[in-house]
Design a protein around this motif. Structure first.
Motif, PDB file in Angstrom:
ATOM      1  N   VAL A  58     -68.532  82.141 -11.157  1.00  0.00           N
ATOM      2  CA  VAL A  58     -69.921  82.570 -11.523  1.00  0.00           C
ATOM      3  C   VAL A  58     -70.779  82.097 -10.105  1.00  0.00           C
ATOM      4  N   LYS A  59     -70.671  81.177  -9.688  1.00  0.00           N
ATOM      5  CA  LYS A  59     -71.291  80.657  -8.502  1.00  0.00           C
ATOM      6  C   LYS A  59     -70.874  81.618  -7.183  1.00  0.00           C
ATOM      7  N   LYS A  60     -69.706  81.936  -7.064  1.00  0.00           N
ATOM      8  CA  LYS A  60     -69.576  82.609  -5.893  1.00  0.00           C
ATOM      9  C   LYS A  60     -68.469  83.873  -6.262  1.00  0.00           C
ATOM     10  N   ALA A  61     -68.572  84.923  -5.848  1.00  0.00           N
ATOM     11  CA  ALA A  61     -68.084  86.194  -6.201  1.00  0.00           C
ATOM     12  C   ALA A  61     -66.482  86.449  -5.523  1.00  0.00           C
ATOM     13  N   SER A  62     -66.191  85.212  -4.682  1.00  0.00           N
ATOM     14  CA  SER A  62     -64.881  85.443  -4.152  1.00  0.00           C
ATOM     15  C   SER A  62     -63.967  84.473  -5.019  1.00  0.00           C
ATOM     16  N   LEU A  63     -62.423  84.979  -4.671  1.00  0.00           N
ATOM     17  CA  LEU A  63     -61.234  84.274  -5.627  1.00  0.00           C
ATOM     18  C   LEU A  63     -61.307  82.946  -5.370  1.00  0.00           C
ATOM     19  N   PRO A  64     -60.885  82.154  -6.578  1.00  0.00           N
ATOM     20  CA  PRO A  64     -60.841  80.639  -6.318  1.00  0.00           C
ATOM     21  C   PRO A  64     -59.329  80.451  -5.515  1.00  0.00           C
ATOM     22  N   LYS A  65     -59.534  79.305  -4.944  1.00  0.00           N
ATOM     23  CA  LYS A  65     -58.487  78.785  -3.862  1.00  0.00           C
ATOM     24  C   LYS A  65     -57.497  78.076  -4.819  1.00  0.00           C
ATOM     25  N   ASN A  66     -56.374  78.400  -5.278  1.00  0.00           N
ATOM     26  CA  ASN A  66     -55.125  77.994  -5.951  1.00  0.00           C
ATOM     27  C   ASN A  66     -54.198  77.501  -4.930  1.00  0.00           C
ATOM     28  N   LYS A  67     -54.033  75.889  -5.009  1.00  0.00           N
ATOM     29  CA  LYS A  67     -52.898  75.333  -4.144  1.00  0.00           C
ATOM     30  C   LYS A  67     -51.671  75.406  -4.698  1.00  0.00           C
ATOM     31  N   ASN A  68     -51.524  75.815  -6.169  1.00  0.00           N
ATOM     32  CA  ASN A  68     -50.340  75.359  -6.894  1.00  0.00           C
ATOM     33  C   ASN A  68     -49.271  76.422  -6.671  1.00  0.00           C
ATOM     34  N   TRP A  69     -49.529  77.376  -5.932  1.00  0.00           N
ATOM     35  CA  TRP A  69     -48.570  78.367  -5.413  1.00  0.00           C
ATOM     36  C   TRP A  69     -47.448  77.987  -4.618  1.00  0.00           C
ATOM     37  N   MET A  70     -47.549  76.583  -4.280  1.00  0.00           N
ATOM     38  CA  MET A  70     -46.354  75.999  -3.476  1.00  0.00           C
ATOM     39  C   MET A  70     -45.293  75.517  -4.526  1.00  0.00           C
ATOM     40  N   ASN A  71     -45.630  75.329  -5.673  1.00  0.00           N
ATOM     41  CA  ASN A  71     -44.792  74.709  -6.684  1.00  0.00           C
ATOM     42  C   ASN A  71     -44.192  75.718  -7.633  1.00  0.00           C
ATOM     43  N   HIS A  72     -44.518  77.017  -7.208  1.00  0.00           N
ATOM     44  CA  HIS A  72     -44.051  78.078  -7.896  1.00  0.00           C
ATOM     45  C   HIS A  72     -42.901  78.598  -7.327  1.00  0.00           C
ATOM     46  N   LEU A  73     -42.087  79.398  -8.319  1.00  0.00           N
ATOM     47  CA  LEU A  73     -40.929  80.150  -7.704  1.00  0.00           C
ATOM     48  C   LEU A  73     -41.074  81.061  -6.727  1.00  0.00           C
ATOM     49  N   GLY A  74     -40.026  81.530  -5.847  1.00  0.00           N
ATOM     50  CA  GLY A  74     -40.165  82.676  -5.053  1.00  0.00           C
ATOM     51  C   GLY A  74     -40.222  84.002  -5.872  1.00  0.00           C
ATOM     52  N   VAL A  75     -40.819  84.999  -5.312  1.00  0.00           N
ATOM     53  CA  VAL A  75     -40.917  86.326  -6.096  1.00  0.00           C
ATOM     54  C   VAL A  75     -39.486  86.796  -6.415  1.00  0.00           C
ATOM     55  N   PRO A  76     -38.424  86.512  -5.600  1.00  0.00           N
ATOM     56  CA  PRO A  76     -36.967  87.507  -5.903  1.00  0.00           C
ATOM     57  C   PRO A  76     -36.435  86.439  -7.119  1.00  0.00           C
ATOM     58  N   GLN A  77     -36.628  84.906  -6.885  1.00  0.00           N
ATOM     59  CA  GLN A  77     -36.141  84.076  -7.874  1.00  0.00           C
ATOM     60  C   GLN A  77     -36.656  84.097  -9.097  1.00  0.00           C
ATOM     61  N   ARG A  78     -38.295  84.412  -9.379  1.00  0.00           N
ATOM     62  CA  ARG A  78     -38.980  84.631 -10.621  1.00  0.00           C
ATOM     63  C   ARG A  78     -38.242  85.627 -11.389  1.00  0.00           C
ATOM     64  N   GLU A  79     -38.395  86.892 -10.488  1.00  0.00           N
ATOM     65  CA  GLU A  79     -37.931  88.123 -11.016  1.00  0.00           C
ATOM     66  C   GLU A  79     -36.399  87.854 -11.698  1.00  0.00           C
ATOM     67  N   LEU A  80     -35.548  87.075 -11.188  1.00  0.00           N
ATOM     68  CA  LEU A  80     -34.211  87.111 -11.802  1.00  0.00           C
ATOM     69  C   LEU A  80     -34.170  86.086 -13.043  1.00  0.00           C
ATOM     70  N   GLU A  81     -35.059  84.979 -13.014  1.00  0.00           N
ATOM     71  CA  GLU A  81     -35.356  84.134 -13.910  1.00  0.00           C
ATOM     72  C   GLU A  81     -35.873  85.141 -15.150  1.00  0.00           C
ATOM     73  N   ARG A  82     -36.615  85.619 -14.964  1.00  0.00           N
ATOM     74  CA  ARG A  82     -37.241  86.539 -16.024  1.00  0.00           C
ATOM     75  C   ARG A  82     -36.323  87.680 -16.703  1.00  0.00           C
ATOM     76  N   LEU A  83     -35.493  88.089 -15.687  1.00  0.00           N
ATOM     77  CA  LEU A  83     -34.553  88.892 -16.298  1.00  0.00           C
ATOM     78  C   LEU A  83     -33.384  87.967 -17.193  1.00  0.00           C
ATOM     79  N   ARG A  84     -33.099  86.893 -16.813  1.00  0.00           N
ATOM     80  CA  ARG A  84     -32.180  86.151 -17.636  1.00  0.00           C
ATOM     81  C   ARG A  84     -32.900  85.647 -19.012  1.00  0.00           C
ATOM     82  N   LEU A  85     -34.332  85.360 -18.944  1.00  0.00           N
ATOM     83  CA  LEU A  85     -34.828  85.064 -20.318  1.00  0.00           C
ATOM     84  C   LEU A  85     -34.971  86.380 -20.899  1.00  0.00           C
TER      85      LEU A  85
END
Length: 889
Positions: A248-275
């Motif tokens: 609301v205060k600023k039209a730019s996207l929020p800075k999210n620093k939790n991306w470092m704790n997430h899985l990589g894109v290939p590994q995330r796709e593999l895990e989703r396929l398994r699920l």
């Protein structure tokens, strides 16, 4: 209680006397002000007007006693519910009759303001304040509506922001709970077992729970989030809240620093396929036998109804015996139990149904299985066919399968109305229309009159040439067109009567489709009008002979020879047909007739006038339909005589009218001829040129020396109706006479100045006539000239010559002076007079003159010596003659 009449009477007494007879009707906006939820606006809008307009008036005491005071209004009861927002009872207790009295409506206020102009000053003041209150009231209402509109927009923006925050929170909540760093291997003991998956909550239910929790989280106040959410949801919702505020205060996207704790894109796709694979094992087909038919998973109809009719297809265009088409229809059982079915065959003979092919025996179709039927189509023509098949099962409803047999029809670009336009009665007009097949199949077509439809057989109506229906005929009557091909259809229009004509033909295709073709045209007669003649209107003089058949009379003013006078004629072609024409000029038929007497056609003679002075342009051409045409009639006389002719407009190849009872066009006898439709009698006369010399004669005063050029100016006027071309003659036999300019042109009613040059050739008076030739004029113009000329003049200084007394044989010499007093050179000769010699009977003169001849320059002198020798004794008295060439002597 107080009745409505008492309240009305009390309000009428307590109000102003100017409103004693008025009836108050509240408006919709006033009702909004008086509502319970918005009643506080009343004190802001009417702070003073109500107190002034409805204050009580002091009543006078009657002599018998005082009347009782009006009964006060009853207070409203307090609502029994504590949750209601109705505060009308408070407003009634505070404002009393101001709140409960009838409100001055908008209509009443408008009528009071419009009808102002009373003599009562208090009433006028009240109306002014009422107008101010109405304006303030409208202004406050506009402000309220603007505020309400802003509140609605703000609430819409808030709702949109909440929905966006909810979607962000949902996206974060649905993140996988197992977050491994990229490249980390998952040990086998940490994987989910099959029994755990069976007993655990499905992921879909977990997702629904998370969505419900997100919605509750967003609807709760911010202060309650610290106490009502656990540690797991607090992290995600608080982050969503922070991101919402930052967005609301600023039209730019929020800075999210939790991306470092997430899985990589290939590994995330593999895990989703398994699920997904693990979840797919839990989704199996349940037995629909245990579901009632009215549930979503219950029994359905026996077969899938086709979305479109079962199209048999496009049958070939060969022989009808070979046009047999087969099609297989599959019926699938989509219910949960095996079913019997029965198929009723089509009702028309063009469709036939073969034996069904079932997956089992006995005509039973198991769940999910299909049975097939073969439908055979055998047409007898290339038309369109429709039928249906009925499928009956154990259910209460039957299935209807439509059957359609279509061939892509040929599509012709032929207009439904073939307009042939206009044609003269008895004439023939051929109009061609382009007919193109823009369809996708070949077609054969036959054209026939509408009265012949339906025919007993097409061979009976099909003709090789034209198909006739007077006054129209169409060619060809039978034709075949392939896709993309075109043909020119000719429509003949032979009108036999005046006015519009129309006939209807039927064009039949080989697929049994018909289309009506309407042929139309209009028959007309020749109609020409002479609508305009320039110049003055001409009428024959009384007793003047005119042409017997001429319709119009035009007389030209008298013209000069070889001059041209023009008249403009405008002739209108009143028909809608092109007419070819030419003009012919004939001699008039002149015959004296008594009043009321008619002429006979035998007396009409047709003789071309080949020596006519009239002409018309254009001489031939075409008269465009329903158009005005300009013609120029010219009169150019070339002989000094009157001209009289008749101009005839002749239309070429005009058909002769035919009988309107013609039934067959083959009986037509077509004939055309040239017709005279317009005759104009024209007359013109010739007059001589009117030329005037000013002066008409030149008289040169005095005596002029010969050899000198004498100039004299004069003028010549052209009073003719046309220009003249002149040529002055020249005299050079003795005297030289000429005029400058010698040739030229003088326009009508113009004047030109000339200069006469007269050079005398001999002394003495002279009279000359100088001719001026006028082109095309029978007689020349004569200029009379009179003048007198003289030669050079010599003067001798002495009048007599005295020699005295001489001795015999003695010579004596005397001198004389000859003076030229003229501006001309003088040639002279001096000698003794022959008469004196003859009187003395002498042949030789005794005088010796030196010089005896010579020339004296203008104004010059010469000396002449005269010697006399005494040859005999005598007394001599003689005359010496001085002769001057062209002189007076």
């Amino acid at each position: 209680m107080e009745t409505g009449q008492d309240r009305d009477r009390q309000s009428a007494q307590s109000g102003s006397y100017a409103f004693a007879g008025a009836t108050w009707t509240p408006t919709s906006r006033l009702d909004r002000i008086r509502g319970p939820g918005q009643s506080t606006w009343l004190s802001l809008i009417y702070p003073e007007a109500f107190h002034y307009g409805f204050r009580t008036r002091p009543r006078r005491l009657s002599p018998l006693g005082s009347s009782p005071f009006p009964e006060p209004h009853l207070l409203r009861l307090r609502p029994t519910s504590l949750c209601t927002q109705d505060i009308s009872h408070l407003l009634t207790s505070v404002f009393r009759n101001v709140y409960t009295a009838e409100v001055i409506g908008e209509d009443v206020s408008a009528s009071l303001i419009k009808a102002r102009g009373s003599e009562d000053a208090r009433h006028e003041e009240f109306v002014d304040e009422l107008q101010q209150i109405r304006q303030l009231y409208k202004q406050r209402l506009d402000e309220f509506e603007m505020l309400e509109r802003h509140l609605i927009q703000a609430s819409a923006r808030t709702l949109a922001e909440k929905e966006r925050a909810m979607h962000q929170a949902k996206a974060q909540v649905l993140e996988p709970f197992i977050k491994l760093s990229p490249g980390t291997l998952v040990p086998g003991y940490s994987k989910l077992t099959f029994s755990f998956e069976k007993r655990s909550i499905p992921k879909k239910e977990l997702t629904n729970k998370f969505e419900a929790s997100c919605k509750k989280t967003l609807t709760k106040p911010e202060d309650e989030l610290d106490y009502t959410m656990d540690s797991v949801t607090w992290d995600s919702s608080s982050k969503a809240k922070l991101r919402t505020k930052e967005t609301v205060k600023k039209a730019s996207l929020p800075k999210n620093k939790n991306w470092m704790n997430h899985l990589g894109v290939p590994q995330r796709e593999l895990e989703r396929l398994r699920l997904a694979r693990m979840e797919s094992r839990n989704h199996f087909l349940k037995n629909p036998r245990f579901f009632p038919p009215n549930t979503p998973y219950g029994g359905k109809s026996l077969v899938f109804p086709p979305r479109k009719p079962a199209l048999i297809g496009e049958f070939p265009s060969g022989d009808l015996e070979q046009r047999c088409v087969f099609m297989v229809i599959s019926l699938q059982n989509t219910t949960s139990t095996s079913r019997y079915l029965r198929v009723l065959p089509p009702s028309t003979p063009y469709f036939s149904l073969g034996l069904g092919m079932f997956p089992g025996e006995g005509g039973m179709v198991a769940p999910g299985m299909t049975c097939q039927y073969v439908v055979q189509f055998l047409p007898d023509c290339l038309g369109d066919f429709d039928d249906f098949i009925i499928v009956e099962t154990q259910s209460a409803h039957t299935l209807l399968i439509p059957l359609q047999a279509r061939r892509l029809p040929p599509v012709l670009t032929l207009s439904p109305v073939l307009d042939c336009g206009y044609c003269l009665i008895g004439g023939i007009k051929v109009t061609r229309f382009l007919c193109k097949n823009v369809g996708f199949s070949i077609g054969k077509f036959c054209v026939m009159p509408k009265k012949s439809w339906p025919p007993p057989s097409f061979r009976a109506v099909a003709t090789v040439g034209f198909v006739e229906q007077p006054p129209f005929a169409i060619l060809p009557s039978v034709f075949e067109l392939a896709p993309g091909k075109a043909i020119l259809m000719e429509v003949l229009f032979l009108p036999t009567s005046l006015g519009p004509a129309e006939q209807t033909f039927i064009i039949v295709c080989d697929n049994c489709q018909i289309k009506e073709l309407v042929t139309s045209g209009i028959g007309q007669l020749v109609a020409l009008d002479l609508i305009y003649i320039s110049g003055e209107k001409s009428q024959p003089e009384p007793g003047e002979l005119t042409d017997l058949t001429a319709q119009h009379f035009i007389r030209f003013e008298p013209e000069n020879l070889q001059s041209t006078a023009r008249r403009q004629l405008i002739i209108r072609n009143a028909t809608h047909v092109e007419l070819a024409f030419h003009w012919q000029i004939m001699k008039p038929n002149l015959q004296p007739l008594m009043p009321g007497e008619s002429f006979s056609m035998d007396s009409i003679k047709c003789h071309p006038d080949r020596e006519t002075a009239f002409s018309i342009t254009p001489e031939r051409g075409v008269l465009n339909p329903h158009t005005d045409h300009d013609f120029i009639l010219s009169f150019s006389p070339h002989e000094p005589r009157d001209s009289h002719s008749v101009l005839q407009m002749v239309l070429e190849e005009v058909p002769e009218p035919m009988s309107s009872e013609l039934e067959n066009l083959t009986e037509l006898s077509y004939s055309v001829d040239d017709v005279i439709v317009l005759e104009i009698e024209v007359k013109g006369s010739v007059e001589p040129f009117q030329v005037l010399l000013e002066p008409y004669a030149l008289i040169i005063p005095g005596e002029n020396y010969i050899g000198l050029n004498v100039k004299k100016s004069f003028k010549m006027w052209n009073n003719s109706k046309s220009s003249i071309r002149y040529t002055w003659g020249k005299i050079s036999n003795c005297h030289i006479i000429e005029v400058e300019p010698c040739t030229g042109t003088i326009e009508s009613n113009e004047v030109e100045e000339f200069e006469l040059k007269f050079t005398g050739g001999a002394p003495g008076p002279t009279s000359q006539d100088l001719l001026c030739e006028i082109r095309d004029s029978p007689s020349p113009v004569v200029l009379h000239i009179e003048a007198s000329f003289k030669g050079p003049t010599l003067v001798i200084n002495i009048s007599a010559l005295q020699f005295g007394l001489l001795r015999l044989g003695q010579k004596a010499t005397n001198s004389i002076q000859i003076q030229n007093t003229s501006p001309l050179p003088a040639t002279w000769h001096m000698k003794e007079s022959p008469v004196c010699l003859e009187e003395r009977h002498e042949g030789v003169s005794p005088f010796e003159i030196e010089p005896s001849s010579g020339q004296v320059h203008p104004l010059g002198e010469c000396r002449v010596n005269i010697t006399l020798e005494a040859l005999q004794c005598q007394r001599l008295q003689t005359v010496l003659v001085l002769e001057v060439v062209n002189g007076a002597w």
